[in-house]
Design an enzyme around this catalytic site. Structure first.
Site, mmCIF file in Angstrom:
data_model
loop_
_atom_site.group_PDB
_atom_site.id
_atom_site.type_symbol
_atom_site.label_atom_id
_atom_site.label_comp_id
_atom_site.label_asym_id
_atom_site.label_seq_id
_atom_site.Cartn_x
_atom_site.Cartn_y
_atom_site.Cartn_z
ATOM 1 N N CYS A 76 0.814 -1.225 0.000
ATOM 2 C CA CYS A 76 0.000 0.000 0.000
ATOM 3 C C CYS A 76 0.845 1.272 0.000
ATOM 4 O O CYS A 76 0.578 2.223 -0.738
ATOM 5 C CB CYS A 76 -0.979 -0.003 1.163
ATOM 6 S SG CYS A 76 -0.211 -0.083 2.803
ATOM 7 N N HIS A 128 -2.049 0.522 7.100
ATOM 8 C CA HIS A 128 -2.540 0.651 5.722
ATOM 9 C C HIS A 128 -2.709 2.123 5.377
ATOM 10 O O HIS A 128 -3.045 2.939 6.238
ATOM 11 C CB HIS A 128 -3.872 -0.091 5.566
ATOM 12 C CG HIS A 128 -4.314 -0.238 4.153
ATOM 13 N ND1 HIS A 128 -3.592 -0.946 3.216
ATOM 14 C CD2 HIS A 128 -5.384 0.256 3.499
ATOM 15 C CE1 HIS A 128 -4.223 -0.900 2.056
ATOM 16 N NE2 HIS A 128 -5.310 -0.171 2.200
ATOM 17 N N HIS A 140 -6.863 2.660 -3.076
ATOM 18 C CA HIS A 140 -5.742 2.045 -2.364
ATOM 19 C C HIS A 140 -5.342 0.750 -3.054
ATOM 20 O O HIS A 140 -6.092 0.187 -3.854
ATOM 21 C CB HIS A 140 -6.084 1.807 -0.892
ATOM 22 C CG HIS A 140 -7.247 0.889 -0.645
ATOM 23 N ND1 HIS A 140 -7.267 0.008 0.405
ATOM 24 C CD2 HIS A 140 -8.422 0.700 -1.285
ATOM 25 C CE1 HIS A 140 -8.399 -0.669 0.406
ATOM 26 N NE2 HIS A 140 -9.119 -0.260 -0.615
#
Length: 169
Positions: A76, A128, A140
């Site tokens: 991420c 994240h 994302h």
């Protein structure tokens, strides 16, 4: 010496008149206009970053701990590092580092291009990151059941995991 004194007097006088007329000048530059231009540039940059992120949907693979731009394999944070880097924004790799970059922004003041951070829902540890794209949505790079890669999601679906946000533009 006299010329410098005259320049300073002219600038000071100009600034006084500018302040009285509602404008703010520094070295002859209208600060209000400069601020508006910077905001416009940040907004245009955010739009470009978001467009690039969207264009990579179906092309990027998620792999934890990976930063491989040549094969478009990212986790991420290496994904956000990659897309922001294409527009001159230097992000570090890792959510622990990215969560400290830029300036804090509250959830109610999110703007497109802001980085948003999440925990895993079990602990408060941030693990994240995504990019806010506006209208309550974010993009994302993620993995999960039946998904691997770039996804657009409603921020409200992640409300229990939402941790913080940073403005880097």
């Amino acid at each position: 010496m006299t010329l410098n004194w005259m320049k300073r007097t002219v600038i000071a006088t100009t600034c006084c008149f500018a302040l009285l007329s509602g404008a703010t000048l520094i070295d002859g530059i209208n600060v209000g206009q400069a601020h508006a231009a910077a905001a416009t540039n940040a907004s245009a940059k955010a739009d470009s970053i978001i467009a690039l992120a969207k264009s990579l949907k179906g092309k990027v693979t998620y792999k934890f701990g990976t930063n491989n731009p040549s094969k478009l394999i990212f986790d991420c944070s290496s994904f956000t590092k990659y897309v922001f880097g294409k527009y001159g924004v230097d992000l570090k790799w890792g959510t622990k580092s990215q969560r400290l970059q830029g300036t804090y922004v509250s959830k109610s003041n999110l703007k497109p291009g802001d980085l948003i951070f999440f925990d895993n829902g079990k602990t408060s540890t941030i693990n994240h990151v995504g990019i806010y794209i506006g209208n309550g949505q974010f993009i994302h790079n993620t993995i999960g059941s039946n998904m691997n890669g770039i996804y657009i999601r409603d921020l409200s679906d992640y409300s229990k995991r939402y941790s913080t946000a940073r403005r880097v533009l």
